[in-house]
Design a protein around this motif. Structure first.
Motif, mmCIF file in Angstrom:
data_model
loop_
_atom_site.group_PDB
_atom_site.id
_atom_site.type_symbol
_atom_site.label_atom_id
_atom_site.label_comp_id
_atom_site.label_asym_id
_atom_site.label_seq_id
_atom_site.Cartn_x
_atom_site.Cartn_y
_atom_site.Cartn_z
ATOM 1 N N TYR A 94 0.830 -1.194 0.000
ATOM 2 C CA TYR A 94 0.000 0.000 0.000
ATOM 3 C C TYR A 94 0.868 1.249 0.000
ATOM 4 O O TYR A 94 1.854 1.334 0.726
ATOM 5 N N CYS A 95 0.468 2.233 -0.798
ATOM 6 C CA CYS A 95 1.100 3.530 -0.659
ATOM 7 C C CYS A 95 0.242 4.368 0.285
ATOM 8 O O CYS A 95 -0.959 4.122 0.436
ATOM 9 N N ALA A 96 0.883 5.330 0.910
ATOM 10 C CA ALA A 96 0.206 6.085 1.960
ATOM 11 C C ALA A 96 0.798 7.474 2.076
ATOM 12 O O ALA A 96 1.961 7.702 1.716
ATOM 13 N N ALA A 97 -0.004 8.378 2.618
ATOM 14 C CA ALA A 97 0.446 9.743 2.830
ATOM 15 C C ALA A 97 -0.197 10.307 4.091
ATOM 16 O O ALA A 97 -1.354 10.000 4.393
ATOM 17 N N PRO A 98 0.538 11.141 4.800
ATOM 18 C CA PRO A 98 -0.040 11.854 5.939
ATOM 19 C C PRO A 98 -0.706 13.132 5.450
ATOM 20 O O PRO A 98 -0.826 13.339 4.247
ATOM 21 N N SER A 99 -1.085 13.983 6.358
ATOM 22 C CA SER A 99 -1.606 15.282 5.955
ATOM 23 C C SER A 99 -0.495 16.095 5.286
ATOM 24 O O SER A 99 0.692 15.839 5.497
ATOM 25 N N ALA A 100 -0.900 17.066 4.501
ATOM 26 C CA ALA A 100 0.061 17.912 3.796
ATOM 27 C C ALA A 100 1.007 18.565 4.800
ATOM 28 O O ALA A 100 0.612 18.945 5.897
ATOM 29 N N SER A 101 2.270 18.646 4.397
ATOM 30 C CA SER A 101 3.328 19.293 5.171
ATOM 31 C C SER A 101 3.780 18.508 6.402
ATOM 32 O O SER A 101 4.642 18.982 7.148
ATOM 33 N N GLU A 102 3.226 17.319 6.625
ATOM 34 C CA GLU A 102 3.727 16.469 7.706
ATOM 35 C C GLU A 102 5.062 15.852 7.277
ATOM 36 O O GLU A 102 5.202 15.373 6.154
ATOM 37 N N ALA A 103 5.995 15.833 8.188
ATOM 38 C CA ALA A 103 7.293 15.222 7.883
ATOM 39 C C ALA A 103 7.155 13.702 7.794
ATOM 40 O O ALA A 103 6.208 13.130 8.328
ATOM 41 N N MET A 104 8.106 13.068 7.160
ATOM 42 C CA MET A 104 7.985 11.642 6.926
ATOM 43 C C MET A 104 8.116 10.824 8.209
ATOM 44 O O MET A 104 7.830 9.631 8.213
ATOM 45 N N GLY A 105 8.522 11.467 9.290
ATOM 46 C CA GLY A 105 8.604 10.750 10.554
ATOM 47 C C GLY A 105 7.281 10.136 10.986
ATOM 48 O O GLY A 105 7.244 9.060 11.597
ATOM 49 N N VAL A 106 6.176 10.792 10.655
ATOM 50 C CA VAL A 106 4.882 10.237 11.057
ATOM 51 C C VAL A 106 4.553 8.990 10.242
ATOM 52 O O VAL A 106 3.801 8.130 10.690
ATOM 53 N N ILE A 107 5.111 8.912 9.058
ATOM 54 C CA ILE A 107 4.927 7.698 8.253
ATOM 55 C C ILE A 107 5.716 6.567 8.891
ATOM 56 O O ILE A 107 5.226 5.448 9.044
ATOM 57 N N ILE A 108 6.940 6.846 9.239
ATOM 58 C CA ILE A 108 7.803 5.829 9.842
ATOM 59 C C ILE A 108 7.161 5.278 11.104
ATOM 60 O O ILE A 108 7.179 4.067 11.353
ATOM 61 N N LYS A 109 6.577 6.142 11.895
ATOM 62 C CA LYS A 109 5.936 5.711 13.135
ATOM 63 C C LYS A 109 4.597 5.046 12.872
ATOM 64 O O LYS A 109 4.073 4.343 13.731
ATOM 65 N N GLY A 110 4.036 5.302 11.682
ATOM 66 C CA GLY A 110 2.746 4.706 11.343
ATOM 67 C C GLY A 110 1.578 5.332 12.046
ATOM 68 O O GLY A 110 0.484 4.769 12.074
ATOM 69 N N THR A 111 1.785 6.507 12.621
ATOM 70 C CA THR A 111 0.742 7.122 13.434
ATOM 71 C C THR A 111 0.013 8.255 12.733
ATOM 72 O O THR A 111 -1.012 8.707 13.217
ATOM 73 N N GLY A 112 0.554 8.720 11.600
ATOM 74 C CA GLY A 112 -0.028 9.917 11.012
ATOM 75 C C GLY A 112 -0.543 9.744 9.608
ATOM 76 O O GLY A 112 -0.660 10.708 8.867
ATOM 77 N N ILE A 113 -0.886 8.525 9.234
ATOM 78 C CA ILE A 113 -1.349 8.284 7.867
ATOM 79 C C ILE A 113 -2.792 8.765 7.721
ATOM 80 O O ILE A 113 -3.666 8.383 8.490
ATOM 81 N N LYS A 114 -3.000 9.609 6.734
ATOM 82 C CA LYS A 114 -4.342 10.113 6.462
ATOM 83 C C LYS A 114 -4.931 9.502 5.196
ATOM 84 O O LYS A 114 -6.143 9.335 5.083
ATOM 85 N N TYR A 115 -4.071 9.175 4.246
ATOM 86 C CA TYR A 115 -4.539 8.664 2.965
ATOM 87 C C TYR A 115 -3.892 7.314 2.673
ATOM 88 O O TYR A 115 -2.672 7.157 2.790
ATOM 89 N N TRP A 116 -4.714 6.383 2.262
ATOM 90 C CA TRP A 116 -4.256 5.064 1.866
ATOM 91 C C TRP A 116 -4.700 4.775 0.442
ATOM 92 O O TRP A 116 -5.832 5.085 0.072
ATOM 93 N N GLY A 117 -3.805 4.169 -0.324
ATOM 94 C CA GLY A 117 -4.208 3.695 -1.631
ATOM 95 C C GLY A 117 -4.701 2.269 -1.520
ATOM 96 O O GLY A 117 -4.465 1.584 -0.523
ATOM 97 N N LYS A 118 -5.390 1.818 -2.532
ATOM 98 C CA LYS A 118 -5.732 0.406 -2.596
ATOM 99 C C LYS A 118 -4.449 -0.369 -2.849
ATOM 100 O O LYS A 118 -3.575 0.090 -3.557
ATOM 101 N N GLY A 119 -4.340 -1.505 -2.274
ATOM 102 C CA GLY A 119 -3.102 -2.242 -2.352
ATOM 103 C C GLY A 119 -2.868 -2.927 -3.682
ATOM 104 O O GLY A 119 -3.785 -3.105 -4.493
#
Length: 126
Positions: A94-119
């Motif tokens: 799955y690709c994923a993105a947090p809110s705009a302007s969020e640093a990639m650290g929230v992705i690494i932690k898995g706590t700030g994902i707002k958008y998910w693509g279909k896998g």
């Protein structure tokens, strides 16, 4: 923001595959991006992340040295190049993105994902 992953398929162990994730509905360069995967019976796990400009990347231990994340902001697309694939890489990616302007650290932690693509399914065979 809508995310659409593609590029999965069946590949032999030791082979390579490149996943793509096309984004729409937002200013792509405002978003850090990441890839996650979920194997059968397992929880979803972080694989790789990339900063807004692509200047910084980070990988899970399982991916470091074999996978490469990149992005093309002109094409609104993030990629995951996977090499030396192993049986244990079999998963839905799955690709994923947090809110705009969020640093990639929230992705690494898995706590700030707002958008998910279909896998997209990657199956590695022996």
């Amino acid at each position: 923001v809508q995310l659409q992953a593609s590029g999965g398929g069946l590949v032999q162990a030791g082979g390579s595959l490149r996943l793509s994730c096309a984004a729409s509905g937002g200013t792509f360069s405002d978003y850090s991006m990441g890839w996650f995967r979920q194997a059968p019976g397992n929880e979803r796990e972080f694989v790789a992340a990339i900063s807004w400009t692509g200047g910084s990347t980070y990988y899970a231990d399982s991916a470091r040295g074999r996978f490469a994340i990149s992005r093309d902001n002109a094409k609104n697309t993030v990629y995951l190049e996977m090499n030396s694939l192993k049986l244990e890489d079999t998963a839905v990616y799955y690709c994923a993105a947090p809110s705009a302007s969020e640093a990639m650290g929230v992705i690494i932690k898995g706590t700030g994902i707002k958008y998910w693509g279909k896998g997209t399914l990657v199956t590695v065979s022996s």
